[in-house]
Design a protein around this motif. Structure first.
Motif, short mmCIF file in Angstrom:
data_model
loop_
_atom_site.label_atom_id
_atom_site.label_comp_id
_atom_site.label_asym_id
_atom_site.label_seq_id
_atom_site.Cartn_x
_atom_site.Cartn_y
_atom_site.Cartn_z
N GLY A 176 0.78 -1.22 0.00
CA GLY A 176 0.00 0.00 0.00
C GLY A 176 0.81 1.27 0.00
N ILE A 177 2.13 1.15 0.08
CA ILE A 177 2.94 2.35 0.22
C ILE A 177 3.06 3.13 -1.08
CG2 ILE A 177 5.26 1.45 -0.28
CD1 ILE A 177 6.05 2.89 2.46
N GLY A 178 2.65 2.53 -2.19
CA GLY A 178 2.63 3.26 -3.45
C GLY A 178 1.35 4.04 -3.69
N HIS A 179 0.37 3.87 -2.83
CA HIS A 179 -0.93 4.50 -3.03
C HIS A 179 -0.82 6.02 -2.88
CE1 HIS A 179 -5.22 5.37 -2.62
NE2 HIS A 179 -5.46 4.15 -3.07
N PRO A 180 -1.45 6.78 -3.77
CA PRO A 180 -1.37 8.23 -3.67
C PRO A 180 -1.87 8.80 -2.35
CG PRO A 180 -2.26 7.59 -5.80
CD PRO A 180 -2.18 6.35 -4.98
N LYS A 181 -2.73 8.06 -1.64
CA LYS A 181 -3.26 8.54 -0.37
C LYS A 181 -2.53 7.97 0.84
CE LYS A 181 -8.05 9.51 -1.77
NZ LYS A 181 -9.47 9.23 -1.45
N ALA A 182 -1.45 7.22 0.63
CA ALA A 182 -0.72 6.63 1.76
C ALA A 182 -0.04 7.74 2.58
CB ALA A 182 0.29 5.62 1.27
N GLU A 183 -0.38 7.82 3.87
CA GLU A 183 0.19 8.86 4.72
C GLU A 183 0.78 8.34 6.01
OE1 GLU A 183 -2.22 12.28 5.43
OE2 GLU A 183 -2.92 12.44 3.35
N LEU A 184 0.45 7.12 6.40
CA LEU A 184 0.87 6.61 7.71
C LEU A 184 1.47 5.22 7.58
CD1 LEU A 184 0.80 6.64 10.90
CD2 LEU A 184 -1.45 5.54 10.69
N ALA A 185 2.57 5.00 8.30
CA ALA A 185 3.15 3.66 8.44
C ALA A 185 3.15 3.27 9.91
CB ALA A 185 4.58 3.63 7.90
N ILE A 186 2.81 2.02 10.17
CA ILE A 186 3.07 1.44 11.49
C ILE A 186 4.38 0.67 11.36
CG2 ILE A 186 2.29 -0.17 13.26
CD1 ILE A 186 -0.55 0.50 12.59
N VAL A 204 5.47 1.79 16.27
CA VAL A 204 5.47 3.25 16.29
C VAL A 204 4.71 3.77 15.07
CG1 VAL A 204 6.92 5.33 16.30
CG2 VAL A 204 7.72 3.26 17.45
N LEU A 205 3.93 4.82 15.25
CA LEU A 205 3.22 5.47 14.17
C LEU A 205 4.14 6.49 13.50
CD1 LEU A 205 -0.10 6.12 16.12
CD2 LEU A 205 0.29 4.33 14.42
N VAL A 206 4.31 6.35 12.18
CA VAL A 206 5.26 7.20 11.45
C VAL A 206 4.56 7.85 10.26
CG1 VAL A 206 7.49 7.31 10.29
CG2 VAL A 206 7.11 5.58 12.07
N PRO A 207 4.37 9.16 10.27
CA PRO A 207 3.88 9.83 9.05
C PRO A 207 4.90 9.64 7.93
CG PRO A 207 3.74 11.27 10.98
CD PRO A 207 4.55 10.08 11.41
N LEU A 208 4.42 9.31 6.74
CA LEU A 208 5.34 8.98 5.65
C LEU A 208 6.10 10.19 5.12
CD1 LEU A 208 3.27 6.29 3.72
CD2 LEU A 208 5.34 5.94 5.08
N ASP A 209 5.68 11.40 5.50
CA ASP A 209 6.43 12.58 5.08
C ASP A 209 7.48 13.00 6.10
OD1 ASP A 209 4.82 13.57 7.08
OD2 ASP A 209 3.88 15.14 5.88
N THR A 210 7.73 12.15 7.10
CA THR A 210 8.76 12.44 8.09
C THR A 210 10.14 12.38 7.45
OG1 THR A 210 7.38 11.40 9.80
CG2 THR A 210 9.70 11.79 10.36
N PRO A 211 11.02 13.36 7.72
CA PRO A 211 12.37 13.31 7.16
C PRO A 211 13.07 12.00 7.50
CG PRO A 211 11.96 15.46 8.13
CD PRO A 211 10.77 14.60 8.49
N GLY A 212 13.74 11.43 6.51
CA GLY A 212 14.46 10.17 6.69
C GLY A 212 13.71 8.96 6.18
N VAL A 213 12.42 9.11 5.88
CA VAL A 213 11.64 8.02 5.29
C VAL A 213 11.78 8.11 3.77
CG1 VAL A 213 9.38 6.95 5.00
CG2 VAL A 213 9.99 8.02 7.18
N THR A 214 12.38 7.07 3.16
CA THR A 214 12.61 7.08 1.72
C THR A 214 12.03 5.82 1.10
OG1 THR A 214 14.68 8.30 2.01
CG2 THR A 214 14.33 7.22 -0.11
N ILE A 215 11.05 6.00 0.23
CA ILE A 215 10.52 4.88 -0.54
C ILE A 215 11.45 4.67 -1.73
CG2 ILE A 215 8.55 3.98 -1.85
CD1 ILE A 215 6.80 5.96 -0.23
N GLU A 216 12.12 3.53 -1.77
CA GLU A 216 13.16 3.33 -2.77
C GLU A 216 12.65 2.67 -4.05
OE1 GLU A 216 16.57 1.54 -0.97
OE2 GLU A 216 17.05 3.41 0.08
N ARG A 217 11.67 1.79 -3.94
CA ARG A 217 11.16 1.13 -5.14
C ARG A 217 9.91 0.35 -4.79
NH1 ARG A 217 14.09 -4.68 -6.09
NH2 ARG A 217 14.65 -5.13 -3.91
N MET A 218 9.16 0.00 -5.84
CA MET A 218 8.07 -0.95 -5.71
C MET A 218 8.56 -2.32 -6.17
SD MET A 218 5.48 0.53 -4.37
CE MET A 218 6.06 2.08 -3.65
N LEU A 219 8.18 -3.34 -5.45
CA LEU A 219 8.63 -4.70 -5.76
C LEU A 219 7.62 -5.39 -6.67
CD1 LEU A 219 9.57 -5.45 -2.09
CD2 LEU A 219 11.23 -5.27 -3.93
#
Length: 409
Positions: A176-186, A204-219
């Motif tokens: 789900g991390i590729g979804h345009p509405k994805a905003e939160l990671a557990i 831990v609840l992590v907003p996906l726009d937090t500095p240091g969170v990098t989506i590198e690729r879709m598998l």
């Protein structure tokens, strides 16, 4: 035990079936084509939610078919796990349809975590928009550098630093991390390596726009990227979040996970049963409408026997899953460990077998996007890994059985 639907559950079954037949099934092929046209390729940054999905979601919400999975009558349908199970089966006939009713994974599990374990502030910030369908969420647990079949191997870390928590590590298959509405990671990680094995990890609840969170690729899964959800590889590099983003407390990760995975496995397995029913229906229709060697294909080369075996296997999988749901409602997920592990082995394997039979009857057509069969096969094969591989669940069952005999000796 009685698996007869309650009056409330039966009302939802009737309404959901009608909605699926009237609104979803007629546009299934159009939706798949629209999704492929909008979301070709692995670059998730360009992915879009197909307009057909947003239109269906609006209709479902207006029809009162929204958040059906949540047992809270004020926030969801207020159904038990057993009552919800047939609804999951109905949705499973069309793999993407659960999202129409805000009942898609991994959001359902994440919403249940927040509902069960979140503080009021966490619920206000994250649960409310998730229940409204305004945002999507992901669950970051599996890691590429360890054998994730043993969740105790998780090496990503959670470190205390004053009023903050600092997260480091790499996760993948974050659905789900590729979804345009994805905003939160557990995020689940190692917080105390010296604690008892099942008290070393936290969530831990992590907003996906937090500095240091990098989506590198879709598998890709067998070459398919599953847009607009995707399954991503994500790097957490000194990600800093406030301590109030911690769920429950340090060392409670496994306890939360057990609460999350029990009902979620019912959802997965009943959707698999629904998908298997769909594959069997397609097999029968195709086999009865095409002839080879002067006879309908369904009558050739033991195909009737295969059909009968599929019917038996699907019904067995359904009954076992309903029993597991009943047991969760009765004694809780910890008391239903054998049954939960059993269905997690049985349902995806039955789906894979039935889809394979149906693909064989369809010939080359079964390998194309012209039918849902290739998507159903991928769903089945992936489910044999997701939430623990078959081998781990068999080990859980064996362990529980051996305990009985040790107690009796």
């Amino acid at each position: 035990m009685d698996f007869t639907p309650s009056a409330k559950a039966q009302d939802y079954i009737t309404r959901l079936t009608d909605f699926m037949n009237r609104e979803v099934a007629p546009i299934e092929a159009e939706y798949r084509a629209q999704n492929r046209a909008l979301n070709a390729g692995p670059d998730w940054r360009d992915w879009q939610v197909p307009p057909l999905m947003e239109a269906l979601k609006a209709k479902a919400r207006e029809a009162g078919l929204w958040n059906l999975f949540l047992p809270d009558p004020d926030l969801g349908a207020g159904l038990s796990v057993l009552e919800y199970a047939p609804l999951a089966e109905i949705m499973g006939r069309i793999p993407w349809s659960a999202e129409v009713f805000n009942c898609g994974a991994p959001d359902t599990g994440n919403m249940e975590v927040l509902w069960h374990f979140g503080t009021q502030a966490q619920k206000d910030r994250w649960l409310t928009p998730l229940l409204n369908g305004d945002i999507r969420s992901v669950f970051c647990m599996t890691e590429p550098d360890v054998a994730s079949s043993d969740a105790r191997n998780m090496a990503a870390t959670i470190t205390e630093d004053g009023d903050d928590l600092v997260l480091n590590g790499r996760k993948w298959w974050s659905t789900g991390i590729g979804h345009p509405k994805a905003e939160l990671a557990i995020f689940m990680g190692l917080s105390d390596p010296n604690a008892a094995p099942h008290q070393q990890h936290s969530m831990v609840l992590v907003p996906l726009d937090t500095p240091g969170v990098t989506i590198e690729r879709m598998l890709p899964t067998m070459g398919e990227y599953d847009p607009p959800l995707g399954h991503g590889e994500v790097n957490f590099d000194n990600v800093r979040v406030p301590r109030e983003n911690l769920l429950v407390g340090l060392g409670q990760g496994f306890a939360i996970a057990q609460g999350r995975l029990g009902p979620g496995r019912i959802h997965h397995c009943m959707r698999a049963v629904g998908a298997a029913e769909r594959a069997l229906e397609l097999m029968i229709r195709r086999g009865g409408s095409r002839e080879a060697f002067g006879k309908p294909i369904i009558t050739l080369d033991g195909n009737r026997e295969k059909l009968a075996n599929a019917r038996i296997a699907i019904d067995q999988a359904r009954l076992l899953t309903m029993f597991a749901a009943w047991k969760i409602d009765t004694v809780g997920a910890r008391g239903a460990m054998t049954e939960i592990s059993a269905i997690k082995v049985v349902a995806p394997n039955v789906l894979q077998q039935v889809v394979d039979m149906s693909m064989q009857i369809h010939g080359g057509l079964g390998l194309t996007h012209d039918t849902p069969l290739s998507e159903l096969w991928l769903m089945a094969r992936a489910l044999r890994f997701a939430d623990g591989p078959d081998e781990v669940h068999r080990a859980v069952i064996a362990k529980q059985e051996l305990k009985k005999y040790r107690a009796a000796s």
